[in-house]
Motif scaffolding. Structure first.
Motif, mmCIF file in Angstrom:
data_model
loop_
_atom_site.group_PDB
_atom_site.id
_atom_site.type_symbol
_atom_site.label_atom_id
_atom_site.label_comp_id
_atom_site.label_asym_id
_atom_site.label_seq_id
_atom_site.Cartn_x
_atom_site.Cartn_y
_atom_site.Cartn_z
ATOM 1 N N THR A 264 -14.384 6.352 2.664
ATOM 2 C CA THR A 264 -13.837 6.137 1.332
ATOM 3 C C THR A 264 -14.331 7.249 0.412
ATOM 4 O O THR A 264 -15.455 7.773 0.592
ATOM 5 C CB THR A 264 -14.249 4.752 0.798
ATOM 6 N N THR B 226 -6.684 10.433 -2.215
ATOM 7 C CA THR B 226 -6.933 9.006 -2.000
ATOM 8 C C THR B 226 -7.563 8.404 -3.262
ATOM 9 O O THR B 226 -8.494 8.975 -3.833
ATOM 10 C CB THR B 226 -7.879 8.790 -0.810
ATOM 11 N N ARG B 227 -7.084 7.250 -3.650
ATOM 12 C CA ARG B 227 -7.613 6.595 -4.861
ATOM 13 C C ARG B 227 -9.044 6.115 -4.628
ATOM 14 O O ARG B 227 -9.466 5.884 -3.484
ATOM 15 C CB ARG B 227 -6.739 5.403 -5.244
ATOM 16 N N GLY C 57 -10.062 3.544 -1.928
ATOM 17 C CA GLY C 57 -9.102 3.645 -0.834
ATOM 18 C C GLY C 57 -9.775 4.114 0.447
ATOM 19 O O GLY C 57 -10.996 4.279 0.504
ATOM 20 N N ASP D 230 -3.229 4.972 -1.457
ATOM 21 C CA ASP D 230 -4.258 3.974 -1.170
ATOM 22 C C ASP D 230 -4.945 4.254 0.157
ATOM 23 O O ASP D 230 -6.142 3.989 0.321
ATOM 24 C CB ASP D 230 -3.634 2.575 -1.107
ATOM 25 N N ARG E 51 -5.421 11.234 -6.153
ATOM 26 C CA ARG E 51 -5.442 9.770 -6.131
ATOM 27 C C ARG E 51 -4.047 9.164 -5.968
ATOM 28 O O ARG E 51 -3.757 8.085 -6.483
ATOM 29 C CB ARG E 51 -6.104 9.222 -7.397
ATOM 30 N N ASP F 100 0.826 -1.208 0.000
ATOM 31 C CA ASP F 100 0.000 0.000 0.000
ATOM 32 C C ASP F 100 0.861 1.260 0.000
ATOM 33 O O ASP F 100 1.974 1.285 0.531
ATOM 34 C CB ASP F 100 -0.906 0.043 1.230
#
Length: 268
Positions: free
Chosen positions: A262, A131-132, A135, A106, A103, A42
């Motif tokens: 998320t 954050t992707r 993720g 993770d 992005r 990660d």
């Protein structure tokens, strides 16, 4: 968006790592990383990383192929972090405008810092941006003052001698204590909350007097209290906090929560 402003000296950063990390912050690392579900490979960003207690633990879990980055506004904190873990990528940056592309990670973690940010929703939005999809953003905060079995009564005691302003002056750590409010901020930041876990973890002090002087001297109260009032607060603290003394050491239970979220598709 307002910028984060909470700068400390090199001496304070060393004290933070030597005293406060083992006494308080280390106990929240496992709940944060468990909620983050970190695994080998990660890419993890720790926001407002301080001297790096979360980032160091994450690096062990992500080895050998993962990548950990820590970002903090305080150069003094980062100097200690670089000394203790030079293999981690430490960056100076403001949560109001994180110095990373969209992005890029993770997992993004933020332990015991959201209450320092002038614009928590904006900060969460930046965490979501980097954050992707799929993720996780994980934020740890302490619960409200009323939920604290030791600090709640103690702040009430201080207010008797220092005035009602004491509640606000000693209130920073509890300012993000309502998980439902945090849910709303997450929604406004383009995050969908997955889970909220409540935990109680200890905070250690050598004795009651050390705890009182540490808390008072860290706020403007130190300039508002005369010696007589401080002596009264110390005496009252021995009554209020005496039940939390174990083997000649003060062990204060701290109630807090860890929120996992998320990014919402298309929000950024």
């Amino acid at each position: 968006m307002a910028t984060e402003r909470f700068l400390i000296s090199s001496e304070q950063a060393e004290v933070y790592e030597e005293r406060f990390v083992p006494a308080l912050f280390r106990h929240w690392v496992d709940p944060v990383l468990q909620a983050a579900e970190v695994g080998p490979g990660d890419r993890l960003l720790d926001v407002a990383c301080g001297t790096g207690v979360v980032a160091r633990a994450a690096a062990e879990r992500l080895a050998p192929d993962g990548k950990v980055t820590g970002v903090d506004l305080n150069p003094a904190m980062l100097a200690v972090a670089r000394r203790t873990a030079p293999e981690i990528d430490w960056r100076e940056g403001d949560v109001a405008a994180l110095p990373f592309g969209d992005r890029a990670f993770d997992v993004v973690t933020c332990q015991a810092a959201i209450f320092f940010f002038p614009d928590p929703t904006g900060a969460l939005g930046e965490m979501a941006r980097v954050t992707r999809p799929g993720g996780r953003v994980v934020v740890q905060s302490f619960s409200s003052l009323r939920a604290q079995p030791a600090y709640g009564p103690w702040v009430d005691l201080v207010a008797q001698y220092a005035g009602p302003d004491a509640v606000e002056l000693l209130g920073t750590y509890w300012a993000a204590g309502d998980p439902e409010v945090m849910r709303g901020r997450c929604a406004g930041a383009g995050l969908r909350v997955i889970a909220v876990h409540e935990h109680t973890r200890p905070a250690y002090f050598p004795n009651i007097q050390t705890m009182v002087l540490t808390e008072v001297n860290a706020t403007p109260l130190r300039d508002r209290l005369d010696q007589a009032d401080l002596d009264r607060i110390l005496a009252g603290s021995r009554e209020v906090l005496g039940q939390f003394v174990q083997n000649d050491r003060l062990v204060i239970p701290l109630v807090g929560y860890v929120l996992a979220a998320t990014p919402v598709a298309g929000a950024h």
